[in-house]
Scaffold this motif. Sequence first.
Motif, PDB file in Angstrom:
ATOM      1  N   ILE A 135       0.887  -0.987   0.010  1.00  0.00           N
ATOM      2  CA  ILE A 135       0.217   0.010   0.055  1.00  0.00           C
ATOM      3  C   ILE A 135       0.773   1.586   0.102  1.00  0.00           C
ATOM      4  CG2 ILE A 135      -1.791   1.206   1.172  1.00  0.00           C
ATOM      5  CD1 ILE A 135      -2.797  -1.197   1.833  1.00  0.00           C
ATOM      6  N   PRO A 136       1.135   2.155  -0.576  1.00  0.00           N
ATOM      7  CA  PRO A 136       1.560   3.428  -1.408  1.00  0.00           C
ATOM      8  C   PRO A 136       1.978   4.037   0.632  1.00  0.00           C
ATOM      9  CG  PRO A 136       0.306   3.775  -2.827  1.00  0.00           C
ATOM     10  CD  PRO A 136      -0.337   1.890  -2.005  1.00  0.00           C
ATOM     11  N   GLU A 137       3.395   4.625   0.625  1.00  0.00           N
ATOM     12  CA  GLU A 137       3.235   5.512   2.062  1.00  0.00           C
ATOM     13  C   GLU A 137       2.401   6.646   2.026  1.00  0.00           C
ATOM     14  OE1 GLU A 137       5.066   4.868   3.848  1.00  0.00           O
ATOM     15  OE2 GLU A 137       6.324   2.898   2.931  1.00  0.00           O
ATOM     16  N   VAL A 138       2.449   7.314   0.660  1.00  0.00           N
ATOM     17  CA  VAL A 138       1.320   8.491   0.743  1.00  0.00           C
ATOM     18  C   VAL A 138      -0.243   8.004   1.268  1.00  0.00           C
ATOM     19  CG1 VAL A 138      -0.416  10.460  -0.553  1.00  0.00           C
ATOM     20  CG2 VAL A 138       2.369  10.535  -0.734  1.00  0.00           C
ATOM     21  N   PRO A 139      -1.009   8.520   2.228  1.00  0.00           N
ATOM     22  CA  PRO A 139      -1.728   8.487   2.707  1.00  0.00           C
ATOM     23  C   PRO A 139      -3.005   8.364   1.495  1.00  0.00           C
ATOM     24  CG  PRO A 139      -1.226   9.869   4.268  1.00  0.00           C
ATOM     25  CD  PRO A 139      -0.252   9.247   3.456  1.00  0.00           C
ATOM     26  N   LEU A 140      -3.948   7.307   1.500  1.00  0.00           N
ATOM     27  CA  LEU A 140      -4.943   7.396  -0.143  1.00  0.00           C
ATOM     28  C   LEU A 140      -6.525   9.242   0.167  1.00  0.00           C
ATOM     29  CD1 LEU A 140      -4.336   4.237  -1.483  1.00  0.00           C
ATOM     30  CD2 LEU A 140      -3.720   5.875  -2.036  1.00  0.00           C
ATOM     31  N   ARG A 141      -6.441   9.413  -0.666  1.00  0.00           N
ATOM     32  CA  ARG A 141      -7.563   9.570  -0.268  1.00  0.00           C
ATOM     33  C   ARG A 141      -8.988   9.065  -0.803  1.00  0.00           C
ATOM     34  NH1 ARG A 141      -4.707  12.518  -4.605  1.00  0.00           N
ATOM     35  NH2 ARG A 141      -6.505  13.084  -5.853  1.00  0.00           N
ATOM     36  N   GLU A 142     -10.178   9.762  -0.952  1.00  0.00           N
ATOM     37  CA  GLU A 142     -11.767   9.459  -1.243  1.00  0.00           C
ATOM     38  C   GLU A 142     -11.876   9.373  -2.790  1.00  0.00           C
ATOM     39  OE1 GLU A 142     -14.000  12.572   1.320  1.00  0.00           O
ATOM     40  OE2 GLU A 142     -14.110  11.100   3.108  1.00  0.00           O
ATOM     41  N   ASP A 143     -11.100  10.053  -2.810  1.00  0.00           N
ATOM     42  CA  ASP A 143     -11.499  10.099  -4.419  1.00  0.00           C
ATOM     43  C   ASP A 143     -10.532   9.535  -5.797  1.00  0.00           C
ATOM     44  OD1 ASP A 143      -9.749  11.729  -3.826  1.00  0.00           O
ATOM     45  OD2 ASP A 143      -9.911  12.716  -5.856  1.00  0.00           O
ATOM     46  N   GLN A 144      -9.898   7.937  -4.477  1.00  0.00           N
ATOM     47  CA  GLN A 144      -8.666   7.478  -5.491  1.00  0.00           C
ATOM     48  C   GLN A 144      -9.655   6.372  -4.769  1.00  0.00           C
ATOM     49  OE1 GLN A 144      -5.117   8.814  -2.829  1.00  0.00           O
ATOM     50  NE2 GLN A 144      -4.876   9.460  -5.201  1.00  0.00           N
ATOM     51  N   ILE A 145      -9.136   4.959  -6.027  1.00  0.00           N
ATOM     52  CA  ILE A 145      -9.313   3.750  -5.598  1.00  0.00           C
ATOM     53  C   ILE A 145      -7.867   2.428  -5.545  1.00  0.00           C
ATOM     54  CG2 ILE A 145     -10.533   1.606  -6.100  1.00  0.00           C
ATOM     55  CD1 ILE A 145     -12.589   3.208  -7.570  1.00  0.00           C
ATOM     56  N   LEU A 146      -7.877   1.518  -4.860  1.00  0.00           N
ATOM     57  CA  LEU A 146      -6.511   1.071  -4.249  1.00  0.00           C
ATOM     58  C   LEU A 146      -6.893  -0.695  -4.696  1.00  0.00           C
ATOM     59  CD1 LEU A 146      -3.484   0.495  -3.380  1.00  0.00           C
ATOM     60  CD2 LEU A 146      -4.441  -0.205  -1.361  1.00  0.00           C
TER      61      LEU A 146
END
Length: 283
Positions: free
Chosen positions: A108-119
């Motif tokens: 999982i990327p180091e940068v915290p993900l946002r609500e408008d992103q899908i992992l």
Amino acid sequence: MKQHYHYAFFDEGSKREIRRATLKAICIPGYQVPFASRELPIARGWGTGGLQLTLSLCGHGDHVKVIDQGSDESVNAVSIKNLISATTDVDIVRDTEEASLIQSRHRIPEVPLREDQILVLQVPEPEPLREYEPSERKTKQYHAEKEYTGAWLLLFEQIMKYGSMTTGADHPVMVNDRYVMAPSPIPKFDNPKMHQSKSLILLGAGREKKIYAVPPYTSIVSLDFEDYPFEAEQFHGKTCALCGAEHVFLDEIIHEEDGSVSYQCNDTSYCLKRRNAQRGECK
């Protein structure tokens, strides 16, 4: 080249079927939804489940990032990006913050993900109970009855043999206090990132024909015991030799010349962005 393919490789019926399974998985967090896994021009076990999710979701205007164990330039990541580029008009990006859709293998990327992103996470084995129960019918029954004694027993055996839980990756988690889930072979360091994540997390296993999901702001708890709490990898006192980053997942580098050891960020995009920012500050 693109005119020889349907947009995003699959026909619209296939994409609708995958999306329907995805919606069901989102509605029942942690539940494994069967789906008709399609053939792709890459071998099963090399990310076909994640790629099917990505191809069914990406569209005009999307920005897609693909990483393999933290690297943007591994053979697996480059091959997947080439297929996406050849069959869509989406932008392929390196920067996590620019991406609207991120497909990843084992990180999982180091940068915290946002609500408008899908992992999207690639999964080789979606069933967390498979190690002690080979029958698919029985594992389904165990999930239905919330019977997870075997999962706890495996961790207990590790403690009895080695003095601690030895799962280096794919440490099982409890989703919404209901389903035990395999988080894909991400390191234990990444498990806490799933808890109350702002982004939607989708997990796809092409070979096993399963899709499951962690919706935004969902409770995720790594299995542990009161007297043996869950512990992620620790890198206290260690920093990246290239960018100086701390509190991130680091790769150990052993130098053959003198046997010395150094550490580097596993997330290559994160490391490169930090180094570029530092060079800009120096200027």
